[in-house]
Write a protein that holds these residues in place. Structure first.
Motif, PDB file in Angstrom:
ATOM      1  N   MET A 114      -9.621   8.810  -8.507  1.00  0.00           N
ATOM      2  CA  MET A 114      -8.565   8.097  -9.191  1.00  0.00           C
ATOM      3  C   MET A 114      -9.005   6.659  -9.436  1.00  0.00           C
ATOM      4  SD  MET A 114      -4.779   7.346  -7.699  1.00  0.00           S
ATOM      5  CE  MET A 114      -3.520   6.609  -8.715  1.00  0.00           C
ATOM      6  N   ARG A 115      -9.056   6.313 -10.700  1.00  0.00           N
ATOM      7  CA  ARG A 115      -9.471   4.955 -11.034  1.00  0.00           C
ATOM      8  C   ARG A 115      -8.252   4.037 -11.080  1.00  0.00           C
ATOM      9  NH1 ARG A 115     -13.093   2.764 -16.147  1.00  0.00           N
ATOM     10  NH2 ARG A 115     -12.621   0.582 -15.759  1.00  0.00           N
ATOM     11  N   LEU A 116      -8.353   2.888 -10.452  1.00  0.00           N
ATOM     12  CA  LEU A 116      -7.240   1.945 -10.456  1.00  0.00           C
ATOM     13  C   LEU A 116      -7.380   0.977 -11.627  1.00  0.00           C
ATOM     14  CD1 LEU A 116      -6.938   0.992  -6.675  1.00  0.00           C
ATOM     15  CD2 LEU A 116      -5.939   2.935  -7.874  1.00  0.00           C
ATOM     16  N   PHE A 117      -6.254   0.367 -12.003  1.00  0.00           N
ATOM     17  CA  PHE A 117      -6.273  -0.677 -13.020  1.00  0.00           C
ATOM     18  C   PHE A 117      -6.874  -1.953 -12.423  1.00  0.00           C
ATOM     19  CE2 PHE A 117      -2.936   2.151 -14.520  1.00  0.00           C
ATOM     20  CZ  PHE A 117      -3.227   2.240 -15.870  1.00  0.00           C
ATOM     21  N   GLU A 118      -7.371  -2.805 -13.318  1.00  0.00           N
ATOM     22  CA  GLU A 118      -7.960  -4.079 -12.882  1.00  0.00           C
ATOM     23  C   GLU A 118      -7.007  -4.863 -11.973  1.00  0.00           C
ATOM     24  OE1 GLU A 118      -8.449  -6.835 -16.074  1.00  0.00           O
ATOM     25  OE2 GLU A 118      -9.284  -8.414 -14.803  1.00  0.00           O
ATOM     26  N   TYR A 119      -5.730  -4.936 -12.387  1.00  0.00           N
ATOM     27  CA  TYR A 119      -4.802  -5.770 -11.614  1.00  0.00           C
ATOM     28  C   TYR A 119      -4.597  -5.208 -10.205  1.00  0.00           C
ATOM     29  CZ  TYR A 119      -0.832  -2.536 -12.296  1.00  0.00           C
ATOM     30  OH  TYR A 119       0.002  -1.462 -12.273  1.00  0.00           O
ATOM     31  N   GLN A 120      -4.657  -3.859 -10.061  1.00  0.00           N
ATOM     32  CA  GLN A 120      -4.498  -3.259  -8.733  1.00  0.00           C
ATOM     33  C   GLN A 120      -5.720  -3.568  -7.864  1.00  0.00           C
ATOM     34  OE1 GLN A 120      -3.979   0.724 -10.456  1.00  0.00           O
ATOM     35  NE2 GLN A 120      -2.125   0.892  -9.223  1.00  0.00           N
ATOM     36  N   ALA A 121      -6.901  -3.427  -8.470  1.00  0.00           N
ATOM     37  CA  ALA A 121      -8.133  -3.718  -7.730  1.00  0.00           C
ATOM     38  C   ALA A 121      -8.118  -5.168  -7.269  1.00  0.00           C
ATOM     39  CB  ALA A 121      -9.349  -3.441  -8.614  1.00  0.00           C
ATOM     40  N   LYS A 122      -7.694  -6.075  -8.162  1.00  0.00           N
ATOM     41  CA  LYS A 122      -7.694  -7.497  -7.801  1.00  0.00           C
ATOM     42  C   LYS A 122      -6.667  -7.809  -6.716  1.00  0.00           C
ATOM     43  CE  LYS A 122      -9.759  -9.826 -11.720  1.00  0.00           C
ATOM     44  NZ  LYS A 122      -9.526 -10.427 -13.050  1.00  0.00           N
ATOM     45  N   GLU A 123      -5.528  -7.105  -6.748  1.00  0.00           N
ATOM     46  CA  GLU A 123      -4.540  -7.297  -5.675  1.00  0.00           C
ATOM     47  C   GLU A 123      -5.159  -6.912  -4.335  1.00  0.00           C
ATOM     48  OE1 GLU A 123      -0.501  -6.333  -8.227  1.00  0.00           O
ATOM     49  OE2 GLU A 123      -0.942  -5.063  -6.490  1.00  0.00           O
ATOM     50  N   ILE A 124      -5.873  -5.772  -4.325  1.00  0.00           N
ATOM     51  CA  ILE A 124      -6.494  -5.299  -3.083  1.00  0.00           C
ATOM     52  C   ILE A 124      -7.605  -6.257  -2.652  1.00  0.00           C
ATOM     53  CG2 ILE A 124      -7.891  -3.435  -2.087  1.00  0.00           C
ATOM     54  CD1 ILE A 124      -6.217  -1.509  -3.903  1.00  0.00           C
ATOM     55  N   PHE A 125      -8.412  -6.725  -3.621  1.00  0.00           N
ATOM     56  CA  PHE A 125      -9.470  -7.704  -3.313  1.00  0.00           C
ATOM     57  C   PHE A 125      -8.853  -8.960  -2.697  1.00  0.00           C
ATOM     58  CE2 PHE A 125     -12.513  -6.232  -6.964  1.00  0.00           C
ATOM     59  CZ  PHE A 125     -12.735  -5.049  -6.281  1.00  0.00           C
ATOM     60  N   SER A 126      -7.813  -9.457  -3.359  1.00  0.00           N
ATOM     61  CA  SER A 126      -7.190 -10.698  -2.942  1.00  0.00           C
ATOM     62  C   SER A 126      -6.617 -10.566  -1.528  1.00  0.00           C
ATOM     63  CB  SER A 126      -6.097 -11.069  -3.948  1.00  0.00           C
ATOM     64  OG  SER A 126      -5.488 -12.260  -3.566  1.00  0.00           O
ATOM     65  N   ASP A 127      -5.947  -9.420  -1.259  1.00  0.00           N
ATOM     66  CA  ASP A 127      -5.403  -9.174   0.084  1.00  0.00           C
ATOM     67  C   ASP A 127      -6.513  -9.148   1.135  1.00  0.00           C
ATOM     68  OD1 ASP A 127      -2.900  -9.044  -0.964  1.00  0.00           O
ATOM     69  OD2 ASP A 127      -2.726  -6.852  -0.907  1.00  0.00           O
ATOM     70  N   ALA A 128      -7.720  -8.728   0.706  1.00  0.00           N
ATOM     71  CA  ALA A 128      -8.839  -8.637   1.651  1.00  0.00           C
ATOM     72  C   ALA A 128      -9.552  -9.982   1.802  1.00  0.00           C
ATOM     73  CB  ALA A 128      -9.832  -7.570   1.180  1.00  0.00           C
ATOM     74  N   GLY A 129      -9.133 -10.995   1.032  1.00  0.00           N
ATOM     75  CA  GLY A 129      -9.738 -12.318   1.163  1.00  0.00           C
ATOM     76  C   GLY A 129     -10.807 -12.638   0.138  1.00  0.00           C
ATOM     77  N   ILE A 130     -10.910 -11.820  -0.907  1.00  0.00           N
ATOM     78  CA  ILE A 130     -11.848 -12.118  -1.996  1.00  0.00           C
ATOM     79  C   ILE A 130     -11.094 -12.943  -3.036  1.00  0.00           C
ATOM     80  CG2 ILE A 130     -13.236 -11.118  -3.875  1.00  0.00           C
ATOM     81  CD1 ILE A 130     -13.532  -8.602  -2.060  1.00  0.00           C
ATOM     82  N   SER A 131     -11.643 -14.112  -3.392  1.00  0.00           N
ATOM     83  CA  SER A 131     -10.937 -14.986  -4.337  1.00  0.00           C
ATOM     84  C   SER A 131     -10.933 -14.392  -5.733  1.00  0.00           C
ATOM     85  CB  SER A 131     -11.608 -16.356  -4.391  1.00  0.00           C
ATOM     86  OG  SER A 131     -11.608 -16.930  -3.108  1.00  0.00           O
ATOM     87  N   VAL A 132      -9.780 -14.514  -6.406  1.00  0.00           N
ATOM     88  CA  VAL A 132      -9.654 -14.081  -7.798  1.00  0.00           C
ATOM     89  C   VAL A 132      -9.008 -15.225  -8.578  1.00  0.00           C
ATOM     90  CG1 VAL A 132      -9.407 -11.635  -7.174  1.00  0.00           C
ATOM     91  CG2 VAL A 132      -7.367 -13.046  -7.416  1.00  0.00           C
ATOM     92  N   PRO A 133      -9.197 -15.291  -9.911  1.00  0.00           N
ATOM     93  CA  PRO A 133      -8.531 -16.342 -10.680  1.00  0.00           C
ATOM     94  C   PRO A 133      -7.011 -16.202 -10.588  1.00  0.00           C
ATOM     95  CG  PRO A 133     -10.247 -15.259 -11.991  1.00  0.00           C
ATOM     96  CD  PRO A 133     -10.066 -14.445 -10.753  1.00  0.00           C
ATOM     97  N   ARG A 134      -6.305 -17.329 -10.730  1.00  0.00           N
ATOM     98  CA  ARG A 134      -4.829 -17.275 -10.745  1.00  0.00           C
ATOM     99  C   ARG A 134      -4.384 -16.448 -11.935  1.00  0.00           C
ATOM    100  NH1 ARG A 134      -1.503 -21.487  -8.426  1.00  0.00           N
ATOM    101  NH2 ARG A 134      -0.139 -21.064 -10.184  1.00  0.00           N
ATOM    102  N   SER A 135      -3.342 -15.635 -11.728  1.00  0.00           N
ATOM    103  CA  SER A 135      -2.912 -14.773 -12.832  1.00  0.00           C
ATOM    104  C   SER A 135      -1.465 -14.352 -12.658  1.00  0.00           C
ATOM    105  CB  SER A 135      -3.773 -13.510 -12.875  1.00  0.00           C
ATOM    106  OG  SER A 135      -3.494 -12.710 -11.740  1.00  0.00           O
ATOM    107  N   GLU A 136      -0.917 -13.788 -13.701  1.00  0.00           N
ATOM    108  CA  GLU A 136       0.420 -13.217 -13.632  1.00  0.00           C
ATOM    109  C   GLU A 136       0.403 -11.886 -14.372  1.00  0.00           C
ATOM    110  OE1 GLU A 136       4.870 -14.745 -14.583  1.00  0.00           O
ATOM    111  OE2 GLU A 136       3.411 -16.247 -13.921  1.00  0.00           O
ATOM    112  N   LEU A 137       1.050 -10.881 -13.768  1.00  0.00           N
ATOM    113  CA  LEU A 137       1.084  -9.552 -14.363  1.00  0.00           C
ATOM    114  C   LEU A 137       2.360  -9.383 -15.171  1.00  0.00           C
ATOM    115  CD1 LEU A 137      -0.381  -6.734 -14.348  1.00  0.00           C
ATOM    116  CD2 LEU A 137       1.269  -6.087 -12.574  1.00  0.00           C
ATOM    117  N   VAL A 138       2.228  -8.858 -16.401  1.00  0.00           N
ATOM    118  CA  VAL A 138       3.401  -8.590 -17.235  1.00  0.00           C
ATOM    119  C   VAL A 138       3.412  -7.116 -17.599  1.00  0.00           C
ATOM    120  CG1 VAL A 138       4.606  -9.151 -19.366  1.00  0.00           C
ATOM    121  CG2 VAL A 138       3.334 -10.928 -18.156  1.00  0.00           C
ATOM    122  N   ARG A 139       4.527  -6.454 -17.302  1.00  0.00           N
ATOM    123  CA  ARG A 139       4.631  -5.024 -17.596  1.00  0.00           C
ATOM    124  C   ARG A 139       5.807  -4.780 -18.518  1.00  0.00           C
ATOM    125  NH1 ARG A 139       3.105  -1.990 -12.193  1.00  0.00           N
ATOM    126  NH2 ARG A 139       3.089  -0.348 -13.732  1.00  0.00           N
ATOM    127  N   ALA A 140       5.654  -3.786 -19.398  1.00  0.00           N
ATOM    128  CA  ALA A 140       6.734  -3.428 -20.316  1.00  0.00           C
ATOM    129  C   ALA A 140       7.885  -2.825 -19.536  1.00  0.00           C
ATOM    130  CB  ALA A 140       6.221  -2.428 -21.336  1.00  0.00           C
TER     131      ALA A 140
END
Lengths: 294, 402
Positions: B1-27
């Protein structure tokens, strides 16, 4: 002769009292395989098809000499059962279940390599030496597929094995040993690892490979041929030539990504190494005849 | 199962990997009935492009207070989003809105977008963890020439990729992470940061039962910071039973049929040709797929109803009938998936669903004599040769065009 299993191979069935385990134990015994003991925790003292059941592999090997095991164990408990068999010194282990977690597939193969044992599977029908022995779930009674003979067969797929092997049998061939390495991304054993045994087996005249897109198992066969490890004739059919890139088509182990694992690459590597390749199952018989000069 | 970029980044960020500031917008849908129906069936709701654009604009406006540029990133599971024009920069709220409108109403009907701060990049690195089936080890690939597809880099500049093998039982060792950083030629400050990110990515890989964890590009910013510019995380399907956080919903699939089939455990792929494949076994179905193409035919769908689904011919046929195919081609050669059971299932499905198109059957294997009888009694013509069955289906599909 045959490879991996013959009339003398002494087999332990792990998960023998389950539905699949008891059903296929009956068939293995009926076709002549030497099943010496079964294992299901909590069921010691019972019998399945005349085979005594023990609580653990340790207790089974204390009472019986054994050299191989077949596992009818759910996928999430497979790694534990493989370790149990390895720790009791069993060197040939076939694991049938589909669905072993990937990280456990890696640990199983890693453990097998460390102890010098051969684990076949998961996600496989197993191994059969027709007329002699079986560690698997093959319909050996279907004569147009499982006829004894001089062809070593290795495959990544169950249903396709019936299709392709029946085409060879139609042309008068039979099978010495058929090994289903299984459709998982990280199978316990790989095609090329059985080539030395097929090379050494006087009854095996040629090997038929039933491959699939993805991975590098067919390329490793080509390398073994180039290195002179295997010098008998080899015919290959590889499915998935027209599969679109990036789609998971077929087994989980079969996915083409960015130019590796494509069927075209596999066929080219095999041909360069001296193998004959069939673009459809019906051509396998004629290519085998040609390879063996018949 | 492939995750979306935003999900991967959430998991990375929770693990302490820095990601750029962002905001998710969903329909979202304004219609309560549509939302309710959608949550019941898991179906995708129609996108309101205007509402989505307005939200993207607001998100961009907020981020632009702290930076001069944002990037609007379509959240799709396809590779090459940048090249396909589905990731674009914006320097104003208006520009962000118009990009969102373009993505939402374009051919991909993008319904989820990540609005992300653009960073000043010095270099783009590559970092990934995956499995090596041959050695039964994990393999870590890294390069200071990231930002392109790793497969392309492997062909064009193989020397630019450094790799280390990790024993899955022993885990990643600190010396390995450091050694890889030095191989990449990173400066002293970046070595420690890189080793830290690799350690965390390794934990993400192990904890989530991943088959692939990839950061490409891994930004090295002008100020010397390492940030995950993208995230690709693929979870092993066989491990989903112990990874309850990942639920397969409609948005992971290209079509309703693919989604429904996946939930029911039926392997299914959608195409747009003439012949519906309803076959048993992965290898055989793939081979029939090839043979149809060799004979000049086209595929409407790939479907396997072997293995655990062999008693489920009705559901399989229902999925095939959702296509505009001209013929259904059934080819099996089963062992445990008994031929007689499959033939009975096919006949029962025909009686119940009354298909509006011809069906070609080639059902063989255990108890095939009974299967043949069952098919004949139902007025079907049982075939026994796969290639003959394929030719018959291609003929039927071609005949309709005349």
């Amino acid at each position: 002769m045959s490879i991996f299993c013959d009339n003398s191979t002494q087999i332990i069935v792990q998960g023998i009292t389950g539905k699949e385990g008891s059903f296929w134990t009956k068939h293995m015994v009926e076709m002549g395989a030497k099943v010496v003991a079964g294992v299901t925790p909590g069921k010691e003292g019972q019998e399945v098809a005349g085979v005594p059941v023990y609580h653990s592999v340790y207790r089974a090997v204390r009472e019986h000499t054994a050299d191989a095991a077949i596992l009818f164990v759910p996928p999430r408990f497979t790694m534990d059962a493989v370790y149990e068999a390895l720790d009791s010194g069993l060197e040939r282990i076939v694991t049938i279940a589909d669905g072993i977690p990937l990280h456990e597939q890696l640990k199983i193969r890693s453990a097998a390599r460390a102890s010098g044992a051969q684990v076949v599977g998961g996600n496989t029908s197993g191994v059969i030496s027709p007329g002699r022995s079986m560690l698997g779930i093959f319909p050996y009674w279907i004569e147009r597929v499982y006829k004894p003979g001089s062809l070593g067969v290795m495959t990544r797929s169950g249903s396709l094995t019936n299709e392709v092997t029946s085409m060879a049998v139609r042309e008068g061939f039979g099978v010495s040993t058929l090994i289903g390495v299984g459709g998982d991304p990280v199978p316990g054993s790989r095609f090329a690892e059985f080539l030395p045994a097929f090379q050494a087996d006087p009854e095996t005249e040629a090997v038929l490979i039933i491959g699939e897109l993805g991975g590098t198992m067919e390329e490793e066969v080509a390398q073994a041929m180039q290195a002179g490890i295997y010098t008998k004739p080899l015919v290959a059919f590889v499915g998935g030539q027209t599969a679109p890139e990036g789609k998971k088509m077929g087994h989980a182990g079969a996915i083409v990504t960015g130019g590796t694992g494509s069927v075209a690459d596999k066929l080219a590597a095999l041909e360069t190494a001296g193998a004959r390749v069939a673009d459809r199952p019906s051509k396998v018989g004629a290519l085998l005849k040609e390879a063996l000069g018949r | 199962m492939r995750l979306f970029e935003y999900q991967a980044k959430e998991i990375f960020s929770d693990a302490g990997i820095s990601v750029p500031r962002s905001e998710l917008v969903r329909a979202t849908s304004t219609s309560a009935t549509v939302t309710e129906a959608a949550s019941e069936t898991g179906r995708v709701i129609p996108v309101d492009a205007e509402a989505l654009a307005a939200e993207v604009g607001t998100a961009a406006g907020g981020l632009l207070e702290q930076c001069s540029r944002v990037v609007i990133k379509s959240q799709l599971l396809m590779g090459g989003r940048g090249k396909a024009g589905l990731i674009k920069p914006a320097t104003s709220t208006d520009e962000a809105e118009s990009l969102a409108r373009e993505f939402a109403s374009g051919p991909h009907k993008v319904r989820t977008m990540l609005v992300e701060q653009a960073v000043d990049i010095d270099r783009e690195l590559y970092l990934s963890i995956s499995a090596n089936p041959e050695s039964a080890e994990l393999v870590i690939l890294a390069s200071v020439e990231g930002g392109v597809e790793i497969e392309q880099l492997a062909v064009e500049r193989p020397d630019a990729i450094s790799r280390i093998a990790v024993d899955i039982n022993r885990g990643l060792q600190q010396y390995q992470a450091r050694a890889l950083a030095y191989e990449l030629g990173l400066q002293q400050g970046a070595v420690k940061q890189f080793a830290g990110i690799l350690n965390r990515l390794f934990l993400v890989f192990m904890d989530n039962d991943a088959e692939l964890a990839e950061i490409n590009p891994l930004f090295l910013t002008v100020s010397g910071e390492l940030l995950a510019g993208d995230g690709k995380l693929m979870i092993d399907d066989n491990s989903l039973f112990r990874q309850p956080a990942f639920e397969r919903t409609r948005e992971y699939f290209d079509s309703d049929a693919e989604f429904e089939a996946a939930i029911e455990g039926i392997p299914y792929l959608q195409f747009s040709g003439d012949i519906s494949l309803m076959c048993a076994g992965a290898g055989l179905t793939t081979t029939v797929f090839d043979l149809v193409h060799y004979e000049g035919g086209t595929i409407a769908n790939y479907l396997e109803f072997g293995g655990p689904n062999y008693r489920n011919a009705g559901r399989a046929m229902e999925l095939c009938l959702k296509n505009n195919s001209k013929v259904i081609l059934i080819v099996t050669f089963g062992t445990i998936a008994r031929a007689d059971v499959m033939a009975e299932g096919v006949v029962a499905a025909i009686n119940e669903l009354k298909p509006d198109r011809p069906i070609v059957t080639c059902i063989r294997g255990t108890n095939e004599e009974q299967a043949t009888e069952t098919l004949k009694t139902a007025g079907l013509e049982p075939l026994f040769d796969t290639e003959e069955a394929v030719r018959r289906a291609v003929e039927i599909a071609g005949g309709d065009d005349l």
